[in-house]
Motif scaffolding. Structure first.
Motif, short mmCIF file in Angstrom:
data_model
loop_
_atom_site.label_atom_id
_atom_site.label_comp_id
_atom_site.label_asym_id
_atom_site.label_seq_id
_atom_site.Cartn_x
_atom_site.Cartn_y
_atom_site.Cartn_z
N SER A 4 0.83 -1.19 0.00
CA SER A 4 0.00 0.00 0.00
C SER A 4 0.87 1.25 0.00
O SER A 4 1.92 1.30 0.65
CB SER A 4 -0.90 0.00 1.23
OG SER A 4 -1.53 1.26 1.39
N SER A 5 0.41 2.27 -0.73
CA SER A 5 1.13 3.55 -0.73
C SER A 5 1.11 4.20 0.64
O SER A 5 1.85 5.14 0.91
CB SER A 5 0.51 4.49 -1.77
OG SER A 5 -0.85 4.74 -1.47
N TYR A 6 0.25 3.69 1.53
CA TYR A 6 0.15 4.26 2.88
C TYR A 6 1.05 3.56 3.89
O TYR A 6 1.13 3.98 5.04
CB TYR A 6 -1.31 4.19 3.37
CG TYR A 6 -2.20 5.22 2.70
CD1 TYR A 6 -2.35 6.48 3.24
CD2 TYR A 6 -2.86 4.92 1.52
CE1 TYR A 6 -3.16 7.43 2.62
CE2 TYR A 6 -3.67 5.86 0.89
CZ TYR A 6 -3.81 7.12 1.46
OH TYR A 6 -4.60 8.05 0.84
N SER A 9 3.92 5.89 5.12
CA SER A 9 3.43 7.00 5.95
C SER A 9 2.99 6.48 7.31
O SER A 9 3.24 7.12 8.34
CB SER A 9 2.27 7.71 5.26
OG SER A 9 1.17 6.85 5.06
N PHE A 10 2.39 5.29 7.33
CA PHE A 10 1.97 4.69 8.59
C PHE A 10 3.17 4.47 9.50
O PHE A 10 3.17 4.83 10.68
CB PHE A 10 1.26 3.35 8.32
CG PHE A 10 0.80 2.65 9.56
CD1 PHE A 10 -0.34 3.04 10.24
CD2 PHE A 10 1.52 1.57 10.07
CE1 PHE A 10 -0.76 2.39 11.39
CE2 PHE A 10 1.10 0.90 11.22
CZ PHE A 10 -0.04 1.32 11.88
N THR A 83 2.05 11.93 3.67
CA THR A 83 0.82 11.49 3.01
C THR A 83 1.07 11.17 1.54
O THR A 83 1.65 11.98 0.82
CB THR A 83 -0.26 12.58 3.10
OG1 THR A 83 -0.49 12.91 4.47
CG2 THR A 83 -1.57 12.12 2.46
N PRO A 84 0.66 9.98 1.06
CA PRO A 84 0.78 9.67 -0.37
C PRO A 84 -0.01 10.65 -1.22
O PRO A 84 -0.93 11.32 -0.74
CB PRO A 84 0.18 8.25 -0.47
CG PRO A 84 0.23 7.71 0.91
CD PRO A 84 0.08 8.88 1.83
N GLY A 87 -3.83 10.99 -1.08
CA GLY A 87 -4.50 11.54 0.09
C GLY A 87 -4.21 13.00 0.37
O GLY A 87 -4.81 13.60 1.27
N SER A 314 -4.19 3.29 5.35
CA SER A 314 -5.23 4.15 4.77
C SER A 314 -4.99 5.56 5.28
O SER A 314 -4.03 5.82 6.02
CB SER A 314 -6.62 3.68 5.20
OG SER A 314 -6.89 4.08 6.53
N ILE A 315 -5.87 6.47 4.91
CA ILE A 315 -5.74 7.85 5.36
C ILE A 315 -6.12 8.02 6.83
O ILE A 315 -5.78 9.02 7.46
CB ILE A 315 -6.60 8.78 4.46
CG1 ILE A 315 -6.07 10.22 4.55
CG2 ILE A 315 -8.08 8.70 4.85
CD1 ILE A 315 -6.66 11.12 3.50
N ILE A 318 -3.35 8.82 9.40
CA ILE A 318 -2.80 10.16 9.19
C ILE A 318 -3.67 11.19 9.89
O ILE A 318 -3.18 12.07 10.60
CB ILE A 318 -2.68 10.47 7.69
CG1 ILE A 318 -1.73 9.47 7.02
CG2 ILE A 318 -2.18 11.90 7.46
CD1 ILE A 318 -1.69 9.57 5.51
#
Length: 355
Positions: A4-6, A9-10, A83-84, A87, A314-315, A318
């Motif tokens: 995941s692109s998240y 960031s996670f 944030t990707p 988002g 997921s967002i 964030i």
């Protein structure tokens, strides 16, 4: 298996989250002797660099206000960078709340005749980053130009180049007749929430909790408006003009609640929509709006913010990080308020929103 692109960031925000103040440290701030001691205690935390920088120009309590505001901007910048691409629009839409916060502060300062030096420490901005963090929002230097305008009309004209200006101009005649800026701010907040809710419509099907959180924030604003209107004995039609659509509680239901004859009746009717449990006990005793606002913040934290943390990749996490930083910012402000007005540690603790 795709990643995941998240995920990055996670991981990044999880690592930074260890800097959030512990409950034990918050307790030490509550027990501090005064605002100066609160500032000194915070020097050993991630607020330290901003406290050091602000100390060159400010003294407590303004020093603390400037430092925590600039720190919040820095934390928001970190969140946006993490944030990707998919988002960023939603996060930027959320951050525009600080432009609106600053605009309200500046307009209010013009109405009551506060000077630039009395107002600037309270702006949530930084010399390095705009409050909205490169979101097409208003940079710090521009905020200072806007703040330097001598009148409300001057501020509004200066804002014409931004998306907020045309909204403010629509209500300028009303202000000139009544000296009331609240219709302007209601329109700005309505624009803000419409844009924010639109920006988080389509993700991975996991944005429902975030949308419910923001709609409950609208309810918070509306409920506090009703309580202020009730306290000031305002007419129903006047209060209605200051309510914002798209909350979870329909406007007509809110206006029915406004007809309540007492605080107890008001609380009973509200609990048809928001199950506060014992969160409103302090408000029922004090009838102080601060206690009602704290109760709603605690409700939002309990039923929405904590759930965002668990929607991994997921967002959601964030927003969890950003809102947790805001609660910490708010807790420090409430502690400083308590110290300035000689509230007891127990009273200050009752106003805090903690995990």
């Amino acid at each position: 298996m795709t990643t995941s692109s998240y995920s990055s960031s996670f991981g990044r925000l999880q690592a930074i989250s260890i800097n959030f103040l512990s409950k034990e440290f918050i307790d030490s701030l509550v027990k501090a002797e005064d605002v100066g001691e609160v500032s000194r205690l915070l020097e050993s935390t991630w607020y330290g660099p901003e406290i050091d920088r602000a100390a060159a120009m400010y003294s407590p309590p303004e020093l603390l206000e400037v430092a925590i505001n600039r720190h919040l901007v820095e934390v928001n910048k970190i969140a946006l960078e993490a944030t990707p691409f998919s988002g960023k629009q939603a996060i930027r839409a959320y951050f525009s709340k600080w432009d609106i916060h600053n605009i309200e502060l500046i307009l209010s300062s013009k109405v009551i005749g506060r000077t630039i030096t009395e107002t600037e420490p309270f702006l949530v901005s930084s010399r390095n980053f705009p409050a909205g963090i490169t979101a097409g929002n208003i940079p710090h230097d521009e905020m200072k130009i806007i703040l330097s305008q001598p009148t409300v009309e001057g501020v509004v004209n200066q804002l014409v180049k931004y998306k907020y200006g045309p909204i403010l101009i629509q209500n300028l005649d009303t202000y000139q007749k009544t000296s009331d800026i609240s219709p302007m701010m209601t329109e700005l907040l309505s624009f803000y929430y419409t844009n924010l809710l639109e920006s988080i419509k389509f993700f991975q099907g996991d944005e429902g909790i975030a949308r419910d959180l923001f709609r409950t924030q609208i309810d918070k604003k509306n409920i506090l408006t009703l309580l202020k209107g009730k306290d000031s004995k305002l007419e129903r039609d006047l209060v209605k003009k200051h309510l914002i659509e798209e909350g979870k509680i329909p406007i007509e239901k809110l206006l029915e609640i406004f007809s309540a004859n007492s605080v107890e009746d008001f609380v009973t009717r509200i609990e048809e929509f928001i199950k506060f449990g014992d969160l409103l006990d302090n408000y029922v005793k004090s009838q102080n709006l601060v206690d009602f606002e704290v109760a709603i913040d605690k409700y939002i934290n309990r039923y929405y913010v904590k759930k965002l943390k668990n929607i991994a990749l997921s967002i959601g996490p964030i927003f969890y990080f950003i809102i947790t930083a805001e609660f910490e910012w708010d807790n420090i402000k409430r502690i400083a308020y308590g110290k300035r007005y000689n509230l007891t540690p127990e009273r200050i603790s009752s106003m805090l929103v903690l995990e």
